[in-house]
Design a protein around this motif. Structure first.
Motif, PDB file in Angstrom:
ATOM      1  N   SER A 293      12.194   6.537   5.798  1.00  0.00           N
ATOM      2  CA  SER A 293      13.044   5.759   6.696  1.00  0.00           C
ATOM      3  C   SER A 293      12.327   4.571   7.338  1.00  0.00           C
ATOM      4  N   THR A 294      11.131   4.271   6.889  1.00  0.00           N
ATOM      5  CA  THR A 294      10.402   3.125   7.432  1.00  0.00           C
ATOM      6  C   THR A 294      10.424   1.984   6.415  1.00  0.00           C
ATOM      7  N   GLN A 295      10.213   0.754   6.879  1.00  0.00           N
ATOM      8  CA  GLN A 295      10.215  -0.391   5.969  1.00  0.00           C
ATOM      9  C   GLN A 295       9.069  -0.281   4.981  1.00  0.00           C
ATOM     10  N   ARG A 296       9.408  -0.460   3.720  1.00  0.00           N
ATOM     11  CA  ARG A 296       8.407  -0.420   2.655  1.00  0.00           C
ATOM     12  C   ARG A 296       8.079  -1.855   2.267  1.00  0.00           C
ATOM     13  N   ARG A 297       6.793  -2.116   2.062  1.00  0.00           N
ATOM     14  CA  ARG A 297       6.342  -3.451   1.688  1.00  0.00           C
ATOM     15  C   ARG A 297       5.531  -3.364   0.398  1.00  0.00           C
ATOM     16  N   ARG A 298       5.720  -4.352  -0.475  1.00  0.00           N
ATOM     17  CA  ARG A 298       5.057  -4.362  -1.779  1.00  0.00           C
ATOM     18  C   ARG A 298       3.939  -5.399  -1.773  1.00  0.00           C
ATOM     19  N   ALA A 299       2.769  -4.986  -2.238  1.00  0.00           N
ATOM     20  CA  ALA A 299       1.652  -5.924  -2.359  1.00  0.00           C
ATOM     21  C   ALA A 299       2.077  -7.077  -3.267  1.00  0.00           C
ATOM     22  N   PRO A 300       1.725  -8.303  -2.917  1.00  0.00           N
ATOM     23  CA  PRO A 300       2.172  -9.463  -3.694  1.00  0.00           C
ATOM     24  C   PRO A 300       1.324  -9.708  -4.944  1.00  0.00           C
ATOM     25  N   ILE A 301       1.106  -8.641  -5.716  1.00  0.00           N
ATOM     26  CA  ILE A 301       0.357  -8.737  -6.971  1.00  0.00           C
ATOM     27  C   ILE A 301       1.065  -7.873  -8.015  1.00  0.00           C
ATOM     28  N   PRO A 302       0.984  -8.226  -9.291  1.00  0.00           N
ATOM     29  CA  PRO A 302       1.599  -7.396 -10.325  1.00  0.00           C
ATOM     30  C   PRO A 302       1.000  -5.989 -10.331  1.00  0.00           C
ATOM     31  N   GLY A 303       1.855  -4.974 -10.366  1.00  0.00           N
ATOM     32  CA  GLY A 303       1.398  -3.591 -10.394  1.00  0.00           C
ATOM     33  C   GLY A 303       0.828  -3.111  -9.075  1.00  0.00           C
ATOM     34  N   GLY A 304       1.050  -3.896  -8.030  1.00  0.00           N
ATOM     35  CA  GLY A 304       0.492  -3.541  -6.726  1.00  0.00           C
ATOM     36  C   GLY A 304       1.217  -2.388  -6.064  1.00  0.00           C
ATOM     37  N   PRO A 305       0.586  -1.814  -5.055  1.00  0.00           N
ATOM     38  CA  PRO A 305       1.161  -0.668  -4.363  1.00  0.00           C
ATOM     39  C   PRO A 305       2.316  -1.050  -3.437  1.00  0.00           C
ATOM     40  N   VAL A 306       3.058  -0.042  -3.057  1.00  0.00           N
ATOM     41  CA  VAL A 306       4.088  -0.149  -2.032  1.00  0.00           C
ATOM     42  C   VAL A 306       3.581   0.641  -0.832  1.00  0.00           C
ATOM     43  N   ALA A 307       3.676   0.046   0.347  1.00  0.00           N
ATOM     44  CA  ALA A 307       3.155   0.674   1.558  1.00  0.00           C
ATOM     45  C   ALA A 307       4.264   0.841   2.583  1.00  0.00           C
ATOM     46  N   ALA A 308       4.301   2.003   3.206  1.00  0.00           N
ATOM     47  CA  ALA A 308       5.262   2.301   4.270  1.00  0.00           C
ATOM     48  C   ALA A 308       4.472   2.718   5.505  1.00  0.00           C
ATOM     49  N   PRO A 309       4.250   1.787   6.441  1.00  0.00           N
ATOM     50  CA  PRO A 309       3.515   2.156   7.663  1.00  0.00           C
ATOM     51  C   PRO A 309       4.296   3.183   8.475  1.00  0.00           C
ATOM     52  N   LEU A 310       3.649   4.298   8.782  1.00  0.00           N
ATOM     53  CA  LEU A 310       4.264   5.334   9.604  1.00  0.00           C
ATOM     54  C   LEU A 310       3.875   5.166  11.072  1.00  0.00           C
ATOM     55  N   MET A 311       2.641   4.725  11.282  1.00  0.00           N
ATOM     56  CA  MET A 311       2.141   4.435  12.619  1.00  0.00           C
ATOM     57  C   MET A 311       1.257   3.210  12.506  1.00  0.00           C
ATOM     58  N   ASP A 312       1.451   2.239  13.408  1.00  0.00           N
ATOM     59  CA  ASP A 312       0.651   1.025  13.359  1.00  0.00           C
ATOM     60  C   ASP A 312       0.321   0.594  14.782  1.00  0.00           C
ATOM     61  N   THR A 313      -0.005  -0.672  14.959  1.00  0.00           N
ATOM     62  CA  THR A 313      -0.420  -1.139  16.279  1.00  0.00           C
ATOM     63  C   THR A 313       0.707  -1.076  17.305  1.00  0.00           C
ATOM     64  N   THR A 314       1.939  -0.920  16.844  1.00  0.00           N
ATOM     65  CA  THR A 314       3.044  -0.784  17.812  1.00  0.00           C
ATOM     66  C   THR A 314       3.138   0.630  18.370  1.00  0.00           C
ATOM     67  N   THR A 315       2.496   1.598  17.710  1.00  0.00           N
ATOM     68  CA  THR A 315       2.558   2.983  18.187  1.00  0.00           C
ATOM     69  C   THR A 315       1.229   3.501  18.707  1.00  0.00           C
ATOM     70  N   SER A 316       0.116   2.860  18.316  1.00  0.00           N
ATOM     71  CA  SER A 316      -1.194   3.324  18.762  1.00  0.00           C
ATOM     72  C   SER A 316      -2.198   2.173  18.704  1.00  0.00           C
ATOM     73  N   ASP A 317      -3.103   2.123  19.650  1.00  0.00           N
ATOM     74  CA  ASP A 317      -4.166   1.132  19.586  1.00  0.00           C
ATOM     75  C   ASP A 317      -5.437   1.725  18.985  1.00  0.00           C
ATOM     76  N   ARG A 318      -5.348   2.956  18.476  1.00  0.00           N
ATOM     77  CA  ARG A 318      -6.535   3.629  17.930  1.00  0.00           C
ATOM     78  C   ARG A 318      -6.438   4.016  16.461  1.00  0.00           C
TER      79      ARG A 318
END
Length: 123
Positions: free
Chosen positions: A8-33
Motif C-alpha cells: 500500500s505504499t508508493q513504489r518507485r522504479r530505478a531509472p535504469i533497465p532491469g532496475g529494482p522497484v523500491a517501496a519505502p515503508l519507513m523513511d525520514t518522514t517517520t524516523s530520523d534514525r
C-alpha cells in the motif's frame, strides 16, 4: 508508532533497465534514525555499483538469491542471510535467477531512503 505495508505504499522504479522497484515503508518522514525499504529486483536485473551516502545498510533477502558485489568480492545472499554495508562502501546487486527477488533494506540514518524519492513512480 508507524505501521506500513509494501502493498500500500508508493513504489518507485530505478531509472535504469532491469532496475529494482523500491517501496519505502519507513523513511525520514517517520524516523530520523532508521529507514526500511522493500526492494524487488526482476529476473536478470540489478543495480550497478553505488554507495548509500551517509547511511549504513543492512540487506535481508526475503526470497530468491541476490548477488552482492563489493570490489572483487562476490557474495550470494539467500533468505536467512544478512549483509551489512558500511558508510562509503560501494556495492552492486544482481538477480541471477529466473524469478523476481525480494529484499528488505534497513538504512541508518535514513537519508539513503530519501534518494529513492527521485525515482519515477512504478506504473
Amino acid at each position: 508508532m508507524h505501521v506500513a505495508d509494501s502493498g500500500s505504499t508508493q513504489r518507485r522504479r530505478a531509472p535504469i533497465p532491469g532496475g529494482p522497484v523500491a517501496a519505502p515503508l519507513m523513511d525520514t518522514t517517520t524516523s530520523d534514525r532508521v529507514a526500511v525499504v522493500h526492494v524487488e529486483i526482476p529476473a536478470g536485473g540489478g543495480m550497478p555499483e553505488h554507495d548509500h551516502g551517509p547511511s549504513q545498510i543492512v540487506l535481508i533477502p526475503l526470497s530468491g538469491p541476490v548477488e552482492l558485489r563489493h570490489g572483487t568480492e562476490l557474495h550470494t545472499l539467500t533468505p536467512g542471510a544478512a549483509a551489512h554495508i558500511d558508510t562509503g562502501e560501494r556495492v552492486s546487486l544482481a538477480n541471477p535467477g529466473t524469478d523476481t527477488v525480494s529484499l528488505m533494506v534497513v538504512a541508518s540514518p535514513p537519508e539513503f531512503a530519501s534518494r529513492l524519492a527521485a525515482w519515477p513512480l512504478d506504473q
